[in-house]
Scaffold this motif. Structure first.
Motif, PDB file in Angstrom:
ATOM      1  N   SER A 325       0.668  -1.228   0.177  1.00 30.22           N
ATOM      2  CA  SER A 325       0.141  -0.235  -0.397  1.00 30.22           C
ATOM      3  C   SER A 325       1.028   1.526  -0.208  1.00 30.22           C
ATOM      4  CB  SER A 325      -0.737   0.208   1.155  1.00 30.22           C
ATOM      5  OG  SER A 325      -1.312  -0.820   1.308  1.00 30.22           O
ATOM      6  N   GLY A 326       2.204   0.984  -0.622  1.00 31.34           N
ATOM      7  CA  GLY A 326       2.881   2.359  -1.068  1.00 31.34           C
ATOM      8  C   GLY A 326       4.270   2.410   0.389  1.00 31.34           C
ATOM      9  N   ARG A 327       4.024   1.635   1.391  1.00 27.14           N
ATOM     10  CA  ARG A 327       4.402   2.080   2.319  1.00 27.14           C
ATOM     11  C   ARG A 327       6.263   1.451   2.070  1.00 27.14           C
ATOM     12  NH1 ARG A 327       0.350  -0.802   4.986  1.00 27.14           N
ATOM     13  NH2 ARG A 327      -0.867   0.249   6.300  1.00 27.14           N
ATOM     14  N   GLU A 328       6.008   1.017   1.082  1.00 26.71           N
ATOM     15  CA  GLU A 328       7.828   0.407   0.438  1.00 26.71           C
ATOM     16  C   GLU A 328       8.568   1.973   0.476  1.00 26.71           C
ATOM     17  OE1 GLU A 328       5.347  -1.325  -2.838  1.00 26.71           O
ATOM     18  OE2 GLU A 328       5.296  -0.513  -0.467  1.00 26.71           O
ATOM     19  N   ASP A 329       7.433   2.758  -0.259  1.00 23.38           N
ATOM     20  CA  ASP A 329       8.277   4.403  -0.867  1.00 23.38           C
ATOM     21  C   ASP A 329       9.029   4.966   0.506  1.00 23.38           C
ATOM     22  OD1 ASP A 329       7.824   3.247  -2.962  1.00 23.38           O
ATOM     23  OD2 ASP A 329       5.518   4.649  -3.499  1.00 23.38           O
ATOM     24  N   ILE A 330       8.074   5.130   1.858  1.00 29.24           N
ATOM     25  CA  ILE A 330       8.287   5.824   2.842  1.00 29.24           C
ATOM     26  C   ILE A 330       9.667   4.561   3.561  1.00 29.24           C
ATOM     27  CG2 ILE A 330       7.188   6.130   5.339  1.00 29.24           C
ATOM     28  CD1 ILE A 330       4.196   6.056   3.865  1.00 29.24           C
ATOM     29  N   MET A 331       9.419   3.351   3.385  1.00 22.20           N
ATOM     30  CA  MET A 331      10.892   2.483   3.887  1.00 22.20           C
ATOM     31  C   MET A 331      12.443   3.553   3.632  1.00 22.20           C
ATOM     32  SD  MET A 331       8.727  -0.562   4.424  1.00 22.20           S
ATOM     33  CE  MET A 331      10.265  -1.626   4.932  1.00 22.20           C
ATOM     34  N   ALA A 332      11.590   3.394   1.733  1.00 21.69           N
ATOM     35  CA  ALA A 332      12.437   3.627   1.036  1.00 21.69           C
ATOM     36  C   ALA A 332      13.535   5.123   1.755  1.00 21.69           C
ATOM     37  CB  ALA A 332      12.245   4.049  -0.185  1.00 21.69           C
ATOM     38  N   GLU A 334      13.409   6.486   4.695  1.00 13.09           N
ATOM     39  CA  GLU A 334      14.086   6.578   6.038  1.00 13.09           C
ATOM     40  C   GLU A 334      15.016   5.970   5.688  1.00 13.09           C
ATOM     41  OE1 GLU A 334       9.467   7.161   8.411  1.00 13.09           O
ATOM     42  OE2 GLU A 334      10.428   5.150   7.882  1.00 13.09           O
ATOM     43  N   VAL A 335      15.184   4.760   5.070  1.00 14.94           N
ATOM     44  CA  VAL A 335      16.902   4.363   5.154  1.00 14.94           C
ATOM     45  C   VAL A 335      17.342   4.856   4.584  1.00 14.94           C
ATOM     46  CG1 VAL A 335      18.337   2.379   3.927  1.00 14.94           C
ATOM     47  CG2 VAL A 335      15.360   1.924   5.073  1.00 14.94           C
ATOM     48  N   GLN A 336      17.479   6.204   3.248  1.00 13.42           N
ATOM     49  CA  GLN A 336      18.208   7.389   3.174  1.00 13.42           C
ATOM     50  C   GLN A 336      18.317   7.762   4.250  1.00 13.42           C
ATOM     51  OE1 GLN A 336      19.233   7.148  -0.403  1.00 13.42           O
ATOM     52  NE2 GLN A 336      20.714   8.060   0.809  1.00 13.42           N
ATOM     53  N   MET A 337      17.351   8.212   4.898  1.00 16.85           N
ATOM     54  CA  MET A 337      17.689   8.961   5.596  1.00 16.85           C
ATOM     55  C   MET A 337      19.359   8.591   7.030  1.00 16.85           C
ATOM     56  SD  MET A 337      13.804  10.612   6.971  1.00 16.85           S
ATOM     57  CE  MET A 337      12.644  10.412   5.879  1.00 16.85           C
ATOM     58  N   PHE A 338      18.664   7.570   7.477  1.00 17.40           N
ATOM     59  CA  PHE A 338      19.715   6.776   7.755  1.00 17.40           C
ATOM     60  C   PHE A 338      21.186   6.868   6.916  1.00 17.40           C
ATOM     61  CE2 PHE A 338      22.214   2.868   8.938  1.00 17.40           C
ATOM     62  CZ  PHE A 338      22.247   2.973   9.778  1.00 17.40           C
ATOM     63  N   TRP A 339      21.112   7.081   6.194  1.00 16.23           N
ATOM     64  CA  TRP A 339      22.240   7.041   5.450  1.00 16.23           C
ATOM     65  C   TRP A 339      23.315   8.337   5.822  1.00 16.23           C
ATOM     66  CZ3 TRP A 339      25.105   2.525   5.220  1.00 16.23           C
ATOM     67  CH2 TRP A 339      23.988   0.957   5.896  1.00 16.23           C
ATOM     68  N   ASP A 340      22.162   9.530   5.216  1.00 13.56           N
ATOM     69  CA  ASP A 340      22.385  10.010   5.479  1.00 13.56           C
ATOM     70  C   ASP A 340      23.041  11.036   6.800  1.00 13.56           C
ATOM     71  OD1 ASP A 340      22.304  10.105   2.737  1.00 13.56           O
ATOM     72  OD2 ASP A 340      19.999  11.080   2.688  1.00 13.56           O
ATOM     73  N   SER A 351      11.886  12.796  10.781  1.00 14.30           N
ATOM     74  CA  SER A 351      11.370  12.152   9.106  1.00 14.30           C
ATOM     75  C   SER A 351      10.297  12.779   8.787  1.00 14.30           C
ATOM     76  CB  SER A 351      10.806  10.711   9.403  1.00 14.30           C
ATOM     77  OG  SER A 351       9.962  10.480  10.383  1.00 14.30           O
ATOM     78  N   LYS A 352       9.323  12.830   9.241  1.00 14.80           N
ATOM     79  CA  LYS A 352       7.894  13.541   7.797  1.00 14.80           C
ATOM     80  C   LYS A 352       8.618  14.836   7.685  1.00 14.80           C
ATOM     81  CE  LYS A 352       2.866  14.413   8.324  1.00 14.80           C
ATOM     82  NZ  LYS A 352       1.772  14.576   9.658  1.00 14.80           N
ATOM     83  N   THR A 370      12.485   1.312  10.643  1.00 19.08           N
ATOM     84  CA  THR A 370      13.018   2.486   9.445  1.00 19.08           C
ATOM     85  C   THR A 370      13.316   3.970  10.568  1.00 19.08           C
ATOM     86  OG1 THR A 370      10.772   2.128   8.667  1.00 19.08           O
ATOM     87  CG2 THR A 370      12.833   0.824   7.221  1.00 19.08           C
ATOM     88  N   ARG A 371      11.212   3.786  11.184  1.00 20.16           N
ATOM     89  CA  ARG A 371      12.096   5.607  11.611  1.00 20.16           C
ATOM     90  C   ARG A 371      12.511   5.012  12.437  1.00 20.16           C
ATOM     91  NH1 ARG A 371      10.967   8.140  15.835  1.00 20.16           N
ATOM     92  NH2 ARG A 371      10.649   5.752  17.172  1.00 20.16           N
TER      93      ARG A 371
END
Length: 449
Positions: A325-332, A334-340, A351-352, A370-371
């Motif tokens: 239901s589109g949650r994978e885009d949100i997770m992606a 947040e993972v990028q925020m972690f790497w950054d 994160s929002k 991921t949050r």
């Protein structure tokens, strides 16, 4: 019928009455909220928490939270978590806590740097208090509940009492749902999550609590029904909760309930004698047959649309692009925020904001894992490792907590689709840390005619 059986039935009928009253007179829900909080404090203080009354009241607060939200009875948005925190603190004042719960003190301490970071980096137009409280209340509730429960000695009978406390408000929830949507067939028109069959509230959260209902009534059926009458009653409740959970069209809660039951049966199987293992095999077979029956009825009531929902199809049978239901885009994101921001993350509640700025997507996270990584960085990763490994280590050394793995599964699966919007995953996780004793290996009770 024995006295305890009559008490159980009377309590269930009383909560059915509560479900009817709050449906007919929604303002009563606020009175109900105040009564739970006030009577809960009185119950714990009067008993001085000699019998872990704090656990009973916290379990009750967990199960009633969705009903109070449905009926606008919440005096505070995070009432469930705040009330559990107060019940836990009172319990610790009267009966202390383990000095060995250092891992969970560390868990709480590692949350602080990202809170400080968010205080200096959240946008001025953001309500900083609400942003932080919304995202940190769940982890804090989990940490405090875990400190209370860590290696706390409790009899298995008392743990079953906690399970019963979960059951009571859940019955009020399902009565409310039937009153709100007496005919499922008339309101299901597509394969998306259905707010009408969910009592006008978020299907994800309603499904979560109904999935818990499937499990706790299954526990009642399996471990807390000493007569054929109670077995019939509790098996009926399991089927009712399964049906209402399925027709929310939100898959997470139902799948979680099934996984919890499966894990419980595995634990029972490996700890039981040969005779009991045969009974477990029969229970598994009958559960599968009953599950097929509930699914067939649900399919009939939804005109086959529920089959398409679980096959990830729309009403015309076309496969949907997103399986989550589109949650994978949100997770992606947040993972990028972690790497950054790998050390401290972007800060609690940010994160929002970051997601809106970088992608234009305005939505809160549905995945607590991921949050935590996005907002707490490496400190969040350490916290997640503490949460995942500690109960598994304790279970290896104390397998009498038969429900421990099911509790951990509820936490892990729920935070992956509903984050920690409800108090349920925080408190139920903590129950996996209890040190349970006095349990017979052949724990399935014999029938009494």
């Amino acid at each position: 019928m024995k006295k305890e059986e009559r008490s159980y039935i009377y309590l269930m009928l009383f909560h059915a009455f509560i479900g009817i009253v709050v449906f007919a007179l929604p303002f009563v829900s606020k009175i109900y909220t105040l009564a739970i909080f006030g009577l809960g404090i009185y119950y714990i203080v009067k008993s001085r928490n000699r019998n872990n009354e704090a656990l009973i009241m916290s379990a009750y607060a967990v199960s009633v939270e969705v009903l109070l939200r449905m009926t606008d009875g919440m005096l505070l948005n995070e009432f469930g978590k705040y009330s559990i925190l107060i019940f836990m603190f009172l319990g610790m004042i009267y009966s202390g806590f383990s000095k060995n719960a250092l891992a969970y003190w560390l868990f709480l301490l590692l949350l602080i740097p990202s809170i400080v970071l968010s205080l200096t980096s959240l946008n001025f137009e953001t309500d900083i208090r609400k942003a932080i409280a919304f995202n940190i209340s769940g982890p804090v509730c989990l940490g405090i509940s875990s400190i209370y429960c860590y290696q706390r000695k409790i009899t298995f009978d008392r743990l079953k009492g906690v399970v019963t406390a979960f059951c009571l408000p859940l019955f009020a929830v399902v009565v409310y749902l039937y009153l709100y949507t007496p005919s499922v067939k008339d309101v299901v028109t597509g394969t998306g999550s259905n707010f009408v069959t969910s009592g006008g509230f978020g299907p994800n959260q309603v499904s979560t609590i109904l999935g818990l209902g499937i499990f706790v009534f299954f526990v009642q059926l399996l471990l807390n029904s000493k007569s054929r009458f109670l077995q019939i009653v509790n098996s009926g409740f399991v089927l009712v909760f399964a049906f209402r959970g399925i027709v929310t069209f939100s898959r997470g809660g139902v799948i979680t309930g099934i996984v919890m039951i499966f894990l419980l049966l595995i634990v029972l199987y490996f700890q039981a004698n040969f005779k009991t293992k045969r009974k477990i095999g029969l229970i598994l077979m009958f559960s599968f047959i009953a599950g097929l029956g509930v699914w067939s009825y649900s399919s009939l009531q939804t005109g086959g649309l529920i089959n398409k929902r679980y096959a990830n199809q729309d009403a015309r049978g076309r496969e949907k692009k997103s399986k989550m239901s589109g949650r994978e885009d949100i997770m992606a994101t947040e993972v990028q925020m972690f790497w950054d921001n790998p050390i401290f993350g972007v800060g609690v509640g940010r994160s929002k904001e970051v997601r809106k700025k970088e992608t234009g997507i305005v939505v809160a996270s549905h995945d607590e894992i991921t949050r935590m990584l996005a907002e707490h960085g490496s400190l969040g990763l350490i916290d997640l490792m503490i949460l995942f490994l500690t109960p598994l280590f304790l279970f290896v050394n104390n397998r009498q907590n038969l429900l421990a793995l099911s509790f951990v599964a509820f936490w892990l699966l729920t935070i992956n689709h509903a984050a920690m919007r409800l108090a349920a995953p925080a408190f139920i996780y903590a129950l996996s840390l209890l040190k349970v004793y006095t349990v017979e290996i052949a724990m399935i009770p014999k029938q009494k005619q």
